[in-house]
Motif scaffolding. Structure first.
Motif, short mmCIF file in Angstrom:
data_model
loop_
_atom_site.label_atom_id
_atom_site.label_comp_id
_atom_site.label_asym_id
_atom_site.label_seq_id
_atom_site.Cartn_x
_atom_site.Cartn_y
_atom_site.Cartn_z
N LEU A 245 0.85 -1.21 0.00
CA LEU A 245 0.00 0.00 0.00
C LEU A 245 0.88 1.25 0.00
CD1 LEU A 245 -2.93 0.90 -0.01
CD2 LEU A 245 -2.91 0.89 2.48
N CYS A 246 1.94 1.21 0.81
CA CYS A 246 2.85 2.37 0.87
C CYS A 246 3.52 2.58 -0.49
CB CYS A 246 3.89 2.11 1.96
SG CYS A 246 5.01 3.47 2.22
N SER A 248 2.47 1.76 -3.33
CA SER A 248 1.52 2.05 -4.44
C SER A 248 1.40 3.56 -4.68
CB SER A 248 0.15 1.47 -4.12
OG SER A 248 -0.51 2.22 -3.10
N SER A 249 1.91 4.37 -3.74
CA SER A 249 1.86 5.83 -3.96
C SER A 249 3.05 6.26 -4.83
CB SER A 249 1.93 6.56 -2.62
OG SER A 249 3.26 6.45 -2.10
N LYS A 414 -2.58 0.25 -9.36
CA LYS A 414 -2.84 1.69 -9.13
C LYS A 414 -2.75 1.97 -7.63
CE LYS A 414 -6.91 1.79 -11.24
NZ LYS A 414 -6.95 0.53 -11.98
N ILE A 415 -2.76 3.20 -7.26
CA ILE A 415 -2.61 3.53 -5.83
C ILE A 415 -3.75 2.88 -5.05
CG2 ILE A 415 -3.89 5.72 -6.02
CD1 ILE A 415 -1.88 6.80 -3.85
N GLY A 416 -3.40 2.25 -3.91
CA GLY A 416 -4.42 1.60 -3.08
C GLY A 416 -5.21 2.65 -2.32
N ARG A 417 -6.55 2.57 -2.38
CA ARG A 417 -7.37 3.59 -1.71
C ARG A 417 -8.69 2.95 -1.30
NH1 ARG A 417 -10.84 6.55 0.66
NH2 ARG A 417 -10.60 8.80 0.59
N PRO A 418 -8.71 2.20 -0.15
CA PRO A 418 -9.95 1.55 0.29
C PRO A 418 -11.01 2.60 0.66
CG PRO A 418 -8.08 0.79 1.60
CD PRO A 418 -7.59 1.92 0.77
N ARG A 419 -12.27 2.23 0.68
CA ARG A 419 -13.35 3.10 1.13
C ARG A 419 -13.84 2.65 2.48
NH1 ARG A 419 -15.50 6.19 -2.89
NH2 ARG A 419 -16.10 7.47 -1.10
N GLN A 420 -15.06 3.04 2.91
CA GLN A 420 -15.50 2.76 4.29
C GLN A 420 -17.02 2.68 4.36
OE1 GLN A 420 -14.32 6.35 6.41
NE2 GLN A 420 -15.88 7.56 5.38
#
Ligand code: SDX
Length: 436
Positions: A245-246, A248-249, A414-420
């Motif tokens: 995750l880190c 992926s930015s 692509k950049i990891g960006r979970p939702r909630q």
């Protein structure tokens, strides 16, 4: 990944339009349901805190079968690698996908050996810490600081940069861990010696002093090398997922690995070997084997918040194959060091036996994991408890790098960006402070 001819259909009882979800098959292991279009088509997210049912990526590196207690690095069973290969061969395998032949092994070893020194400036980072700083606090700082010295290899999208920073990290971790240890005990740093193997070099940097020659003991060197192999990679565990995750930015490899070091420190993860040994020492202090029953009672009492450290695993619902190998290594090292009557080892085996017969643990599929015996082996090697997780980080660095490189090399990443699922306050207006 191979599309399955089985489809999943998602339907809603409120008559909302149903949706067909494709399935993919791996080479082995569970199929996956592809939900990438779910939100766009239904406006709904999936919900899986802790990711118990979520595959975050597809990977060719490490496979775990939790029910069979199976662990494969690039298809090779850990039992074979741990007994027939050394750590640098395993590094080559994890990074490149194949075991090296004799020439490749020689070249790779030479390449790593020539990068074991760190910049002399690194010493000044250490000097900034208290002497009693926890080695993982030091390592989190030092690994991140490496990015300040290698501006020539911080572009993660450049394959050559990825290659050289992988070698630098694998090569320098033993030097940094040994420096963290020496700094803590007030002894001078020992420089790497190129004529030694990777693991013998580490043992010398840890235990030699300028006052006399240090001859590494082959049995102990083999033991630490095996510890490195057993800890090298482990699928999408918490610290590896952190590194992915880190990274992926697009941040540099040193920063991404430093994030992995920070995550590994936790007692539920890499910090468990330190916690397991401290647990054994506590039981020992309270009376040893006779006190195990009382301790187990505490563990079963939910209010005690006491866990049997070194037991349980999110994936292994059968024996962790690494624990078996670690127990064998334990025997070898205790024999070699004349500590075969080590009370802690006897206590650990008694605790393991009792736990494996107790329905509380059996019903929850709680078996010893890699951390249960690794602390005893490391203690017998003369490694202080506070350094156990730093050793784990040293070994896991190659796995983190291999997984990071696999992600960056995937054209789909692509950049990891979970939702909630938001359960907080809906929009409301700020009141003047006098009215609050
Ligand atoms: C590592 O993921 C990896 O691959 C990690 C790792 C790697 O190589 O990267 O393998 C390295 O981190 C190994 C694990 C090291 N951690 C420990 O040894 C710490 C002690 N173990 C626990 O914290 C726990 O087992 C975990 C975190 C490892 C796994 O937890 P899970 O899968 O989330 O399981 P859970 O917490 O939901 O527990 C299920 C039940 C619970 O009881 P009930 O609520 O059902 O009554 O088992 C109980 C838990 O209370 N339980 C334990 C226990 N572990 C779980 N009870 C006592 N002692 C334990 N160790």
């Amino acid at each position: 990944m191979t599309p399955s001819d089985v489809k999943a259909t998602l339907s809603f009882s409120d008559g909302s339009p149903s949706m067909e979800l494709p399935l993919y098959k791996g080479s082995i292991g569970p199929d996956v349901i592809d939900i990438r279009k779910l939100y766009a088509q239904t406006g709904k997210f999936t919900y899986d805190p802790g990711f118990l049912s979520t595959a975050s990526c597809n990977s060719t590196i490490t496979y775990i079968d939790g029910d069979k207690g199976e662990l494969l690095y690039r298809g090779y069973p850990i039992e074979q690698l741990a007994t027939q290969c050394d750590f640098l061969e395993t590094c080559y395998l994890l990074l490149k996908g194949e075991l090296p032949n004799a020439e490749q092994r020689t070249d790779f070893t030479k390449l790593v050996t020539n990068h074991t020194m760190v910049n002399e400036q690194m010493q000044f980072f250490l000097r900034g810490f208290r002497r009693d700083a926890h080695p993982m606090a030091v390592m989190t700082g030092l690994v991140g600081a490496l990015s300040a010295f290698y501006h020539d290899s911080t572009d993660i999208t450049n394959p050559q940069h990825r290659e050289i920073s992988a070698i630098r990290l694998i090569a320098k971790m033993p030097t940094l861990v040994a420096m963290a240890y020496k700094y803590g005990i007030g002894q001078p740093f020992i420089y790497p010696k190129n004529s030694l193997s990777y693991s013998a070099n580490f043992m010398r940097m840890m235990f030699a002093t300028p006052c006399e020659e240090y001859e590494p003991d082959d049995v102990l060197v083999r033991a630490i090398d095996r510890i490195f192999i057993l800890h090298a990679d482990h699928e999408q565990n918490a610290s590896t997922s952190t590194v992915r995750l880190c990274g992926s930015s697009g941040t540099n490899p040193f920063a991404a690995i430093a994030a992995g070091v920070a995550c590994l420190w936790g007692p539920a993860h890499g910090g468990a070997n330190e916690a397991a040994l401290n647990m054994l020492k506590d039981i020992q202090r309270q009376g040893g084997v006779e006190k195990i029953g009382e301790f187990i009672k505490q563990v079963k009492d939910k209010n005690s918040n006491v866990k049997l450290m070194g037991f349980g695993h999110r994936v292994y619902k059968n024996y962790d194959p690494r624990a078996k190998l670690m127990r064998e290594t334990c025997h070898e090292v205790l024999q070699a060091t004349g500590l075969h009557d080590d009370p802690l080892f006897k206590l650990a085996m008694a605790l393991e036996k009792i736990a494996l017969e107790d329905d509380y643990f059996v019903s929850r599929k709680l078996y010893p994991n890699v951390d249960f015996y690794s602390g005893i082996v490391q203690s017998a090697l003369g490694i202080p408890v506070s350094l156990f997780t730093a050793i784990f980080a040293l070994a896991r660095t190659v796995g983190w790098i291999a997984q990071l490189n696999e992600m960056i090399g995937d054209p789909e990443y692509k950049i990891g960006r979970p939702r909630q699922l938001f359960v907080g306050s809906v929009a409301r207006n700020v009141k003047p402070i006098g009215e609050r």
